[in-house]
Design a protein around this motif. Structure first.
Motif, PDB file in Angstrom:
ATOM      1  N   GLY A 214       0.777  -1.361  -0.011  1.00 55.66           N
ATOM      2  CA  GLY A 214      -0.073  -0.005   0.126  1.00 55.66           C
ATOM      3  C   GLY A 214       0.755   1.301   0.038  1.00 55.66           C
ATOM      4  O   GLY A 214       2.123   1.121  -0.112  1.00 55.66           O
ATOM      5  N   PHE A 215       0.214   2.444   0.154  1.00 57.82           N
ATOM      6  CA  PHE A 215       0.955   3.637   0.163  1.00 57.82           C
ATOM      7  C   PHE A 215       1.529   4.141   1.287  1.00 57.82           C
ATOM      8  O   PHE A 215       0.522   4.154   2.204  1.00 57.82           O
ATOM      9  CB  PHE A 215      -0.088   4.395  -0.946  1.00 57.82           C
ATOM     10  CG  PHE A 215       0.114   5.964  -0.377  1.00 57.82           C
ATOM     11  CD1 PHE A 215       0.954   6.688  -1.370  1.00 57.82           C
ATOM     12  CD2 PHE A 215      -0.728   6.556   0.612  1.00 57.82           C
ATOM     13  CE1 PHE A 215       0.989   8.112  -0.989  1.00 57.82           C
ATOM     14  CE2 PHE A 215      -0.383   7.910   0.873  1.00 57.82           C
ATOM     15  CZ  PHE A 215       0.587   8.829  -0.139  1.00 57.82           C
ATOM     16  N   PHE A 216       2.396   4.788   1.351  1.00 60.69           N
ATOM     17  CA  PHE A 216       3.021   5.474   2.735  1.00 60.69           C
ATOM     18  C   PHE A 216       3.448   6.876   2.359  1.00 60.69           C
ATOM     19  O   PHE A 216       4.168   6.989   1.445  1.00 60.69           O
ATOM     20  CB  PHE A 216       4.054   4.710   3.465  1.00 60.69           C
ATOM     21  CG  PHE A 216       4.095   5.136   4.761  1.00 60.69           C
ATOM     22  CD1 PHE A 216       3.666   4.528   5.707  1.00 60.69           C
ATOM     23  CD2 PHE A 216       5.206   6.189   5.003  1.00 60.69           C
ATOM     24  CE1 PHE A 216       4.006   4.889   7.046  1.00 60.69           C
ATOM     25  CE2 PHE A 216       5.430   6.765   6.081  1.00 60.69           C
ATOM     26  CZ  PHE A 216       4.853   6.035   7.449  1.00 60.69           C
ATOM     27  N   GLY A 217       3.017   7.726   3.075  1.00 59.54           N
ATOM     28  CA  GLY A 217       3.273   9.361   2.618  1.00 59.54           C
ATOM     29  C   GLY A 217       3.800  10.103   4.006  1.00 59.54           C
ATOM     30  O   GLY A 217       3.488   9.648   5.199  1.00 59.54           O
ATOM     31  N   TYR A 218       4.507  10.824   3.835  1.00 63.94           N
ATOM     32  CA  TYR A 218       5.055  11.808   5.055  1.00 63.94           C
ATOM     33  C   TYR A 218       5.539  13.021   4.884  1.00 63.94           C
ATOM     34  O   TYR A 218       5.893  13.444   3.677  1.00 63.94           O
ATOM     35  CB  TYR A 218       6.046  10.941   5.944  1.00 63.94           C
ATOM     36  CG  TYR A 218       7.289  10.563   5.389  1.00 63.94           C
ATOM     37  CD1 TYR A 218       7.567   9.361   4.505  1.00 63.94           C
ATOM     38  CD2 TYR A 218       8.352  11.476   5.522  1.00 63.94           C
ATOM     39  CE1 TYR A 218       8.705   9.045   3.791  1.00 63.94           C
ATOM     40  CE2 TYR A 218       9.844  11.150   5.044  1.00 63.94           C
ATOM     41  CZ  TYR A 218       9.946  10.109   4.232  1.00 63.94           C
ATOM     42  OH  TYR A 218      10.886   9.614   3.526  1.00 63.94           O
ATOM     43  N   THR A 219       5.619  13.978   5.954  1.00 67.19           N
ATOM     44  CA  THR A 219       6.123  15.356   5.433  1.00 67.19           C
ATOM     45  C   THR A 219       6.186  16.132   7.107  1.00 67.19           C
ATOM     46  O   THR A 219       5.551  15.487   7.881  1.00 67.19           O
ATOM     47  CB  THR A 219       4.775  16.283   4.909  1.00 67.19           C
ATOM     48  OG1 THR A 219       5.340  17.441   4.458  1.00 67.19           O
ATOM     49  CG2 THR A 219       3.662  16.329   5.393  1.00 67.19           C
ATOM     50  N   GLY A 220       6.781  17.248   7.028  1.00 67.96           N
ATOM     51  CA  GLY A 220       6.816  17.975   8.254  1.00 67.96           C
ATOM     52  C   GLY A 220       5.418  18.608   8.349  1.00 67.96           C
ATOM     53  O   GLY A 220       4.542  18.823   7.641  1.00 67.96           O
ATOM     54  N   ALA A 221       5.298  18.695   9.662  1.00 60.59           N
ATOM     55  CA  ALA A 221       3.736  19.354   9.898  1.00 60.59           C
ATOM     56  C   ALA A 221       3.944  20.858  10.824  1.00 60.59           C
ATOM     57  O   ALA A 221       2.860  20.978  11.617  1.00 60.59           O
ATOM     58  CB  ALA A 221       3.031  18.381  10.743  1.00 60.59           C
ATOM     59  N   GLY A 222       5.021  21.305  11.026  1.00 60.92           N
ATOM     60  CA  GLY A 222       5.287  22.340  11.727  1.00 60.92           C
ATOM     61  C   GLY A 222       5.228  21.928  13.299  1.00 60.92           C
ATOM     62  O   GLY A 222       4.983  20.833  13.975  1.00 60.92           O
ATOM     63  N   ASP A 223       5.519  23.041  14.253  1.00 61.02           N
ATOM     64  CA  ASP A 223       5.537  22.681  15.749  1.00 61.02           C
ATOM     65  C   ASP A 223       6.430  21.576  16.248  1.00 61.02           C
ATOM     66  O   ASP A 223       5.697  20.944  16.982  1.00 61.02           O
ATOM     67  CB  ASP A 223       3.929  22.560  16.160  1.00 61.02           C
ATOM     68  CG  ASP A 223       3.041  23.893  16.119  1.00 61.02           C
ATOM     69  OD1 ASP A 223       3.765  24.975  15.964  1.00 61.02           O
ATOM     70  OD2 ASP A 223       1.788  23.863  16.107  1.00 61.02           O
ATOM     71  N   GLY A 224       7.443  21.528  15.570  1.00 62.45           N
ATOM     72  CA  GLY A 224       8.410  20.375  15.890  1.00 62.45           C
ATOM     73  C   GLY A 224       7.864  18.916  15.694  1.00 62.45           C
ATOM     74  O   GLY A 224       8.210  18.099  16.042  1.00 62.45           O
ATOM     75  N   GLN A 225       7.175  18.898  14.602  1.00 61.66           N
ATOM     76  CA  GLN A 225       6.412  17.435  14.277  1.00 61.66           C
ATOM     77  C   GLN A 225       6.401  16.983  12.819  1.00 61.66           C
ATOM     78  O   GLN A 225       6.565  17.848  11.802  1.00 61.66           O
ATOM     79  CB  GLN A 225       4.806  17.414  14.704  1.00 61.66           C
ATOM     80  CG  GLN A 225       4.490  17.934  16.006  1.00 61.66           C
ATOM     81  CD  GLN A 225       2.966  18.150  16.169  1.00 61.66           C
ATOM     82  OE1 GLN A 225       2.341  17.221  16.406  1.00 61.66           O
ATOM     83  NE2 GLN A 225       2.463  19.170  15.856  1.00 61.66           N
ATOM     84  N   MET A 226       6.575  15.734  12.598  1.00 68.21           N
ATOM     85  CA  MET A 226       6.168  15.053  11.206  1.00 68.21           C
ATOM     86  C   MET A 226       4.911  14.536  11.454  1.00 68.21           C
ATOM     87  O   MET A 226       4.481  14.172  12.209  1.00 68.21           O
ATOM     88  CB  MET A 226       7.432  13.967  11.033  1.00 68.21           C
ATOM     89  CG  MET A 226       8.952  14.403  10.940  1.00 68.21           C
ATOM     90  SD  MET A 226       9.273  15.492   9.694  1.00 68.21           S
ATOM     91  CE  MET A 226       8.974  14.415   8.280  1.00 68.21           C
ATOM     92  N   MET A 227       4.239  14.542  10.257  1.00 65.50           N
ATOM     93  CA  MET A 227       3.210  13.504  10.248  1.00 65.50           C
ATOM     94  C   MET A 227       3.164  12.514   8.968  1.00 65.50           C
ATOM     95  O   MET A 227       3.964  12.744   7.872  1.00 65.50           O
ATOM     96  CB  MET A 227       1.828  14.332   9.966  1.00 65.50           C
ATOM     97  CG  MET A 227       1.826  15.226   8.763  1.00 65.50           C
ATOM     98  SD  MET A 227       0.090  16.108   8.766  1.00 65.50           S
ATOM     99  CE  MET A 227       0.439  16.872   7.046  1.00 65.50           C
ATOM    100  N   TRP A 228       2.648  11.358   9.310  1.00 65.34           N
ATOM    101  CA  TRP A 228       2.567  10.527   8.331  1.00 65.34           C
ATOM    102  C   TRP A 228       1.218   9.766   7.909  1.00 65.34           C
ATOM    103  O   TRP A 228       0.222  10.117   8.648  1.00 65.34           O
ATOM    104  CB  TRP A 228       3.508   9.010   8.457  1.00 65.34           C
ATOM    105  CG  TRP A 228       3.046   8.420   9.836  1.00 65.34           C
ATOM    106  CD1 TRP A 228       3.580   8.658  10.789  1.00 65.34           C
ATOM    107  CD2 TRP A 228       2.102   7.266   9.846  1.00 65.34           C
ATOM    108  NE1 TRP A 228       2.987   7.539  11.962  1.00 65.34           N
ATOM    109  CE2 TRP A 228       2.298   6.873  11.313  1.00 65.34           C
ATOM    110  CE3 TRP A 228       1.361   6.539   8.849  1.00 65.34           C
ATOM    111  CZ2 TRP A 228       1.357   5.880  11.739  1.00 65.34           C
ATOM    112  CZ3 TRP A 228       0.734   5.585   9.398  1.00 65.34           C
ATOM    113  CH2 TRP A 228       0.478   5.273  10.878  1.00 65.34           C
TER     114      TRP A 228
END
Ligand SMILES: Cc1cc2nc3c(=O)[nH]c(=O)nc-3n(C[C@H](O)[C@H](O)[C@H](O)COP(=O)(O)OP(=O)(O)OC[C@H]3O[C@@H](n4cnc5c(N)ncnc54)[C@H](O)[C@@H]3O)c2cc1C
Length: 400
Positions: A214-228
């Motif tokens: 399946g598909f997996f994605g991730y990016t920075g999310a501000g406030d010192g966090q990453m999101m996936w």
């Protein structure tokens, strides 16, 4: 706008991204309004998303782009990687220096906080705990009835109450309910410093890994966090207890197993997840009309866009500013304004929904042969058409 008493209010049902942006846009246009939101105001809740440059441009017109950028992570690039970690394709996030604002990834809560602070600073009327239950047309006024027994009257009513819109159900009772799309969305937030393998380029990119699990994605999310995030095919939707914000232990072990063969930093992102989410991805049939009598629908209430399009929030923002401009400038009755709104906005929305559906289908798990073929096609098509396709969506602006 003709046929309105100057003190007539626009009632806005729903204080999500579209409803809050509409209230601020109406304020800017000098048109009185009040927002009625079903929930109590709650800080710090909700998942995350990416606001594309076209949506950020609307926030810029409302004077909020810098505050949103400060709370999020600017997206410069898109990277497509194979499960072996190799770069399949790369494109910039649209054509450089062409848009007034960059795309930004951040938590939904951060966007709400920025919009709500502005609503308060500008003195816009907003009421929480007001869940629309009924509507009555009383000649010159439309009256909204809330489940706490209270009511409010206005000249027109805008349903910005999201994909499960009660406004839509009241004015178009025969419209089918949103249906399960066959995908479950899963995701989480991770403190960036818990995953040292994440590079600063990755913090400012949307990285996508398609593959046989399946598909997996991730990016920075501000406030010192990453999101996936990931989308997983399923025969049936999850029950209420299995969706929403969930403890990481309830979501991550399965994800770790599923994505075990994926490249770094996938396993670390899943293992270090602080807050996790799971939800049923829904789709909404095309409505025959977005308005009836004194009521108009905007945002997800009118046209829920697949989450894979990355444009749902931006379209809700565009709807809001576009409608406020029409109310300000159009010398017609409300039905003329609503007709013009729908005529102008439909073609763009339909196109983005069709794109989103195609993207969602590409997120299906595939066989190893399909995986290799898909990688080859991605390399060719993203290389040739990728940035231009983004540019068509991103260059849209609403002059105000
Ligand atoms: C998993 C996922 C990922 C997504 N990712 C992205 C992304 O990356 N980029 C992007 O642009 N979009 C994304 N979207 C889509 C985006 O979230 C929506 O398109 C956007 O939030 C629509 O805004 P809205 O204001 O129309 O509706 P909503 O944000 O849903 O707001 C509706 C509001 O109405 C209120 N309400 C509901 N019923 C009533 C009632 N009866 N009375 C009063 N108030 C009521 C709700 O409480 C809510 O506050 C994603 C969606 C999902 C599900």
């Amino acid at each position: 706008m003709r046929h309105y008493h100057s003190s007539s209010k626009v009632l806005v049902i729903g204080g999500g991204i579209g409803g809050l942006a509409l209230a601020l846009s109406l304020k800017k246009a000098g048109i009185p309004c009040a927002v009625y939101e079903a929930r109590e105001y709650k800080q710090g809740s909700g998942a995350g998303f990416n606001i594309a440059p076209n949506g950020m441009q609307i926030l810029g017109t409302l004077g909020l782009a810098d505050r949103v950028i400060a709370r999020g992570s600017v997206v410069n690039d898109h990277w497509f990687r194979s499960v072996k970690g190799k770069v399949i394709a790369h494109m910039r996030n649209g054509k450089p220096n062409r848009y007034q604002q960059p795309g930004v990834s951040l938590t939904r809560a951060a966007v709400y906080e920025v919009l709500t602070d502005e609503i308060r600073e500008k003195g816009v009327e907003i009421h929480y705990g007001k869940k629309l239950s009924g509507l009555t047309d009383e000649g010159l006024q439309i009256v909204a009835h809330f489940s706490d027994g209270s009511s409010a009257a206005g000249a027109v009513l805008i349903g910005a109450d999201g994909i499960h819109s009660r406004t839509r159900a009241l004015v178009f009772p025969d419209t089918p309910q949103p249906a399960f799309s066959g995908f479950i969305g899963v995701g989480g937030f991770v403190p960036t410093d818990a995953v040292p393998a994440v590079t600063s380029v990755e913090q400012h990119s949307l990285t996508y890994i398609p593959g046989s699990a399946g598909f997996f994605g991730y990016t920075g999310a501000g406030d010192g966090q990453m999101m996936w995030w990931s989308t997983i095919e399923a025969d049936r939707p999850l029950g209420d207890a299995a969706v929403g914000e969930l403890p990481a232990e309830a979501v991550c072990p399965d994800m770790l197993e599923r994505f075990a063969g994926y490249p770094s930093p996938v396993s670390d992102l899943i293992r270090e997840t602080g807050r996790a989410f799971r939800l049923n991805d829904l789709s909404l049939d095309r409505l025959p009309s977005w308005h009836s009598g004194k009521v108009l629908l905007i945002g997800d209430a009118a046209h829920a866009v697949p989450s894979s399009s990355g444009q749902g929030a931006s379209l809700a923002l565009e709807d809001a500013l576009y409608l406020a401009r029409l109310f300000r400038d159009c010398q017609e009755s409300y039905s003329g304004v609503f007709d013009q709104f729908e005529r102008a906005r439909r073609p763009r929305v339909d196109k983005i929904i069709a794109q989103g559906r195609r993207k969602r289908d590409r997120k299906k798990a595939v066989s190893p042969l399909q995986e290799r073929l898909g990688e080859w096609m991605m390399k060719v098509f993203i290389g040739i058409f990728g940035e231009s396709a983004l540019d068509q969506n991103y260059r849209y602006t609403v002059d105000f």
